[in-house]
Design an enzyme around this catalytic site. Structure first.
Site, PDB file in Angstrom:
ATOM      1  CE  LYS A  75      -3.811  -2.431   2.127  1.00 32.57           C
ATOM      2  NZ  LYS A  75      -4.532  -2.825   3.346  1.00 32.57           N
ATOM      3  CD  GLN A  97      -3.538  -4.384   6.497  1.00 31.41           C
ATOM      4  OE1 GLN A  97      -3.462  -3.387   5.790  1.00 31.41           O
ATOM      5  NE2 GLN A  97      -4.121  -5.492   6.094  1.00 31.41           N
ATOM      6  CG  ASP A 110      -9.759  -0.305   4.830  1.00 34.74           C
ATOM      7  OD1 ASP A 110      -9.508  -0.604   3.647  1.00 34.74           O
ATOM      8  OD2 ASP A 110      -9.099  -0.727   5.804  1.00 34.74           O
TER       9      ASP A 110
END
Ligand SMILES: NC(=O)c1ccc[n+]([C@@H]2O[C@H](COP(=O)([O-])OP(=O)(O)OC[C@H]3O[C@@H](n4cnc5c(N)ncnc54)[C@H](OP(=O)(O)O)[C@@H]3O)[C@@H](O)[C@H]2O)c1
Length: 295
Positions: free
Chosen positions: A55, A99, A122
């Site tokens: 990422k 995460q 997200d």
């Protein structure tokens, strides 16, 4: 030999990233600052470490100021929440991603709730989930939608055309990360959507009815070629590492690819299908979040 078209997620993700790169450059020119993304990793989970590195690297590639923040495995929930609070207040940061999975001392739901919904790249904050599920008359282009489902929708549109109205779609899997938001997206695209899960009766029969079949289960090669309707479009979200014949390991999806490719009209490979789209869609969300905040 197969008749199925292989859906090249790698190439489609590269095109998407190129478009994002142009738009981040334009954003930077307008605002004198790039879109800013912070990826928070708690602990040393090996797969998570690999994901966050990808990422961060992808962020650099598209002109996003992406930085990794690491906290130790034994970090307290309070410490993580304080960090998120600081990122919420930081005007140089437009996107915040924590995460998953988190160590067990930390309540994941509380953490997702703490992220400013405008910075929730997200798309897991309850407010953004609610907006996705209550959208009517087309998707708001400013909405932060979970990355993997958005990637699947883009792949489907690239394969079948923009208009998916009336298509019979089956989503196998009902997780909050993939199955449920993808079902909401497909419904928003006017598909007739069925969601299957571990309690579904006669899954093969459900699969055979589907023109669009998305597998997001996490069980290697569970969906057999004989379950697939001839000509169906198959999107395989599953990624599981299994032992290979040479003593090494390899990645496989939820669909028995070699069988399915004989029957399907189009199919994503694993790897090289949905995976690259997920990271590209994270960059897309970072740009959307930055625009929502500054434009
Ligand atoms: N490519 C990417 O970027 C990406 C991103 C995210 C996830 N993934 C992969 O996608 C897969 C799914 O991820 P996830 O997070 O959604 O997994 P998850 O949270 O474990 O959910 C799996 C879903 O599959 C259902 N299921 C399990 N066994 C089944 C069976 N025998 N028949 C039908 N349904 C069954 C479960 O049903 P119940 O709800 O009834 O338990 C559940 O809804 C994993 O392989 C993951 O690694 C890939």
């Amino acid at each position: 030999m197969s008749g199925a078209r292989i859906i090249d997620g790698k190439a489609i993700a590269a095109e998407l990233r190129a478009a994002i790169q142009e738009e981040t450059a334009a954003f930077q020119a307008r605002h004198g600052t790039p879109p800013g993304l912070r990826v928070v990793l708690v602990g040393t989970h090996p797969a998570s470490q690999a994901y966050v590195r990808t990422k961060a690297r992808m962020a650099q590639d598209v002109g996003v100021d992406g930085q990794l923040i690491t906290l130790p495995e034994d970090a307290s929930e309070a410490a993580l929440l304080a960090r998120i609070e600081a990122l919420n207040r930081d005007p140089a940061v437009h996107g915040v991603l924590v995460q998953l999975p988190l160590p067990e001392q930390i309540d994941g739901a509380r953490v997702l709730d703490a992220i400013d919904p405008r910075k929730d790249v997200d798309g897991f904050h309850p407010l953004n989930v609610g907006r996705l599920f209550s959208a009517s008359g087309g998707l708001d282009p400013g909405l932060l939608v979970p990355c993997t489902p958005m990637g699947c929708l883009i792949l489907l549109r690239r394969t079948l055309g923009e208009d998916l109205a009336g298509r019979r779609a089956l989503v196998v899997g009902r997780s909050n990360i993939v199955g449920k938001p993808l079902a909401a997206l497909l419904l928003g695209a006017n598909c007739t959507v069925t969601i299957a899960h571990s309690r579904t009766r006669d899954l093969p029969a459900e699969c055979r009815r589907a023109e669009i079949l998305v597998a997001a289960v996490g069980r290697p090669q569970m969906i057999r070629g004989a379950w697939i309707a001839p000509g169906a479009t198959v999107i395989d979200v599953g990624i599981v590492r299994v032992p290979a014949e040479d003593g090494k390991t390899r990645l496989v999806g939820d669909v028995a690819f070699e069988e399915a490719v004989q029957v399907a009209g189009a199919i994503t490979p694993v790897p090289g299908g949905v995976g690259p789209m997920t990271v590209a869609c994270l960059m897309r969300n970072t740009l959307i979040a930055a625009r929502n905040q500054l434009d």
